[in-house]
Design an enzyme around this catalytic site. Structure first.
Site, mmCIF file in Angstrom:
data_model
loop_
_atom_site.group_PDB
_atom_site.id
_atom_site.type_symbol
_atom_site.label_atom_id
_atom_site.label_comp_id
_atom_site.label_asym_id
_atom_site.label_seq_id
_atom_site.Cartn_x
_atom_site.Cartn_y
_atom_site.Cartn_z
ATOM 1 N N CYS A 115 0.861 -1.175 0.000
ATOM 2 C CA CYS A 115 0.000 0.000 0.000
ATOM 3 C C CYS A 115 0.898 1.225 0.000
ATOM 4 O O CYS A 115 2.110 1.123 0.129
ATOM 5 C CB CYS A 115 -0.905 0.017 1.235
ATOM 6 S SG CYS A 115 -2.066 -1.362 1.324
ATOM 7 N N GLY A 120 -1.270 0.806 -4.865
ATOM 8 C CA GLY A 120 -2.595 0.326 -4.497
ATOM 9 C C GLY A 120 -3.665 0.962 -5.350
ATOM 10 O O GLY A 120 -3.747 2.182 -5.428
ATOM 11 N N ASN A 145 0.985 0.304 5.811
ATOM 12 C CA ASN A 145 1.459 -0.530 4.713
ATOM 13 C C ASN A 145 2.194 -1.711 5.309
ATOM 14 O O ASN A 145 3.151 -1.522 6.070
ATOM 15 C CB ASN A 145 2.390 0.269 3.798
ATOM 16 C CG ASN A 145 3.053 -0.599 2.740
ATOM 17 O OD1 ASN A 145 2.457 -1.560 2.260
ATOM 18 N ND2 ASN A 145 4.277 -0.252 2.364
ATOM 19 N N GLY A 146 1.756 -2.916 4.977
ATOM 20 C CA GLY A 146 2.410 -4.100 5.514
ATOM 21 C C GLY A 146 1.397 -5.140 5.933
ATOM 22 O O GLY A 146 0.245 -5.145 5.494
ATOM 23 N N TYR A 194 10.078 -4.809 -8.280
ATOM 24 C CA TYR A 194 8.784 -4.543 -8.922
ATOM 25 C C TYR A 194 7.966 -3.427 -8.290
ATOM 26 O O TYR A 194 7.397 -2.597 -8.983
ATOM 27 C CB TYR A 194 7.959 -5.833 -8.911
ATOM 28 C CG TYR A 194 6.533 -5.672 -9.417
ATOM 29 C CD1 TYR A 194 6.274 -5.594 -10.780
ATOM 30 C CD2 TYR A 194 5.455 -5.627 -8.533
ATOM 31 C CE1 TYR A 194 4.976 -5.452 -11.250
ATOM 32 C CE2 TYR A 194 4.158 -5.485 -8.995
ATOM 33 C CZ TYR A 194 3.915 -5.403 -10.356
ATOM 34 O OH TYR A 194 2.639 -5.258 -10.820
ATOM 35 N N THR A 243 7.706 -2.223 -15.776
ATOM 36 C CA THR A 243 8.726 -2.354 -14.748
ATOM 37 C C THR A 243 10.026 -2.953 -15.257
ATOM 38 O O THR A 243 11.103 -2.653 -14.741
ATOM 39 C CB THR A 243 8.193 -3.217 -13.582
ATOM 40 O OG1 THR A 243 6.833 -2.904 -13.353
ATOM 41 C CG2 THR A 243 8.995 -2.986 -12.323
ATOM 42 N N ASP A 303 10.825 -9.834 -18.282
ATOM 43 C CA ASP A 303 9.874 -9.331 -17.291
ATOM 44 C C ASP A 303 10.592 -9.186 -15.955
ATOM 45 O O ASP A 303 11.665 -9.747 -15.749
ATOM 46 C CB ASP A 303 8.677 -10.280 -17.137
ATOM 47 C CG ASP A 303 7.410 -9.560 -16.677
ATOM 48 O OD1 ASP A 303 7.512 -8.360 -16.330
ATOM 49 O OD2 ASP A 303 6.344 -10.184 -16.666
ATOM 50 N N ASP A 304 9.979 -8.420 -15.047
ATOM 51 C CA ASP A 304 10.607 -8.215 -13.744
ATOM 52 C C ASP A 304 10.585 -9.471 -12.899
ATOM 53 O O ASP A 304 11.493 -9.737 -12.132
ATOM 54 C CB ASP A 304 9.929 -7.050 -13.000
ATOM 55 C CG ASP A 304 8.425 -7.227 -12.935
ATOM 56 O OD1 ASP A 304 7.949 -8.033 -12.122
ATOM 57 O OD2 ASP A 304 7.720 -6.565 -13.719
#
Length: 507
Positions: free
Chosen positions: A2, A28, A101-102, A257, A303, A365-366
């Protein structure tokens, strides 16, 4: 994953928080919220959707006040109910709002203890509400009519003692100031900055440095693991280390990412780290496949562009943009349901046929999570006329679920779980598959900041640094995160989410 932001200024902060949230929108896309404080009144707006959709002119006009916090969210347990949009609010003590966030790995036990011992009610399934109530209880237990910075820091220290997992937090105490703190392992990122004005300094905290710089704030530094920063409503700043035995182990997937390339996290330039990822991956190709027949390197936007460009340069082959991206489609690995993700890939990307026809193409790709996206993209490349399609991942194989706030699914939904590289190559339909080595990934990131003791690499090696992560815990996580669970509906709704709320005088 987030995004959080908090600002203490000398004029209204609503526009600044809004602008910061748009910069952090990649963190997010499920819900957004802002709460501001004007004197002893709070004004809140939050709802499901992108920042631009949640906040209209009428909402912004009512979000008055010189300090506030904001949040962008995506669900890590499958719920998209607007009841879980943040920030959350609790009226006692003082009136506290919090965004986070977490992920708390002991959230269920904490929720039970809060109810039985602290006599506090939890109204959602969000661990952020649990965290808010733990902090509120600890601050209330100080027994002060007016909290001092030391009281607030003592409460944060008590939170660290009770809470397990990864968390970067921003909170606002009505009429007093804004607080931010970070878990003792520093897994989730948060930094702060300062802007000098004629009226005095203004302060801002955010998940990524790019949010600070975009608003003209000078980046001071990242919060240290276990550290808290408190900025009073008058603009005074206080900091304190609030955790015992704190040490820095940031999430390496931020570099791979999650973060924007123009961010600097824990002293590491995300852009430069991704350049080095491409360099290391090219070296692996030269080492293990010296007679390769790659004609062109094509990134899967967005990314992986940085890594793919450096990889092409090192290998001495052409770099081309082979896919055009529809920017109005969200990130696919966090979308609920395999069919929705599969459909979204075709809506999200369109191949430029002339870059594929008759060529041996290396797609970069990442990372590879479920494999749904890369399988569809490889098929698109073949349909566009590619002779051979090779696939490279700038990250190692993702084999284990993330328990620290990234919605990487149940282990059985990860394509690399209990499979070899050859198995995965066959499943995604590639002619050859190249993964980054974990040692090389760690080296690319540590080169940006040699003082980092180690990184959280649990999605790659299953080694969890924080919390008591048992087989039983992972089984419960799988039950909540699998696609079947995400297809269900959450009946919990909050009427308060639909409009601005004056928390002292709803109208």
């Amino acid at each position: 994953m987030c995004g959080i932001v908090g600002i203490v200024g000398h004029s209204y902060v609503n526009q600044g928080i809004y602008d910061a949230l748009t910069v952090l929108q990649h963190r997010g896309q499920d819900a957004a919220g802002i709460v501001t404080c004007d004197g002893d009144r709070l004004y809140l707006r939050k709802d499901n959707g992108m920042v631009r959709d949640v906040f209209r002119t009428r909402h912004m006009r009512r979000l008055v006040g010189n300090m506030g916090i904001g949040h962008v969210r995506y669900p890590t347990a499958g719920s998209s109910s607007s009841a879980e949009a943040q920030p959350f609010y609790v009226n006692s003590p003082y009136g506290i709002t919090l965004a986070h966030n977490g992920n708390l790995t002991n959230a269920e036990a904490l929720a039970e203890h809060i109810f039985r011992a602290d006599l506090r009610h939890i109204n959602t399934t969000s661990d952020s509400e649990v965290l808010l109530n733990v902090f509120a209880h600890e601050l209330q237990s100080r027994g002060k009519l007016q909290p001092e910075p030391d009281d607030i820091f003592d409460a944060v220290a008590a939170v660290h003692e009770r809470v397990e997992g990864a968390y970067a937090v921003v909170a606002m105490i009505t009429g007093y100031g804004i607080l931010a703190f970070r878990d003792p392992h520093g897994i989730r990122p948060v930094c702060f900055g300062r802007k000098d004005t004629p009226q005095g300094p203004e302060y801002m905290v955010a998940s990524e440095s790019v949010a600070l710089s975009s608003l003209g704030f000078h980046i001071v530094r990242d919060l240290a693991p276990g550290e808290a920063i408190y900025i009073s409503a008058e603009g005074e700043m206080f900091t304190r280390q609030c955790a015992k035995d704190a040490s820095l182990h940031p999430c390496i997937f931020e570099q791979v990412y999650l973060a924007r390339p123009d961010s600097i996290i824990d002293g590491i330039s995300v852009y430069k780290a991704r350049l080095r990822m491409g360099e290391k991956l090219a070296e692996k190709v030269e080492r293990e496949w010296p007679d390769h027949d790659i004609d062109v390197v094509i990134p899967i936007p967005d990314t992986s562009r940085t890594s793919a460009l450096q990889m092409a340069n090192h290998l001495g082959v052409k770099y081309r943009e082979g896919f055009i991206k529809n920017r109005y489609i969200g990130r696919t690995f966090i979308m609920p349901g395999q069919q929705q993700r599969k459909k979204s890939v075709r809506q999200k990307l369109n191949a430029i046929e002339l870059e594929f026809q008759g060529k041996n193409v290396l797609l970069v790709d990442d990372s590879i999570v479920r494999g749904t996206t890369c399988n569809e993209i490889i098929q698109m490349a073949r349909e566009a006329g590619a002779k051979k399609v090779y696939f490279a991942s700038a990250a190692p194989a993702v084999k284990y679920p993330n328990v620290y706030g990234i919605d990487m699914p149940a282990a059985k939904e990860l394509i690399a779980h209990d499979r070899t590289t050859d198995d995965i190559c066959e499943l995604i339909g590639a002619d050859r598959l190249i993964y980054q080595d974990l040692e090389d990934l760690v080296e690319t990131c540590r080169e940006g900041n040699p003082t980092v003791e180690s990184f959280d690499t649990s999605v790659f090696n299953g080694e969890y640094l924080a919390g008591n992560i048992t087989a039983e815990y992972l089984a419960g996580l799988e039950a909540r995160r699998n696609d079947a669970a995400k297809g269900g509906s959450d009946k919990t709704q909050a009427l308060a989410d639909n409009e601005i709320i004056d928390l002292h005088n709803t109208n």
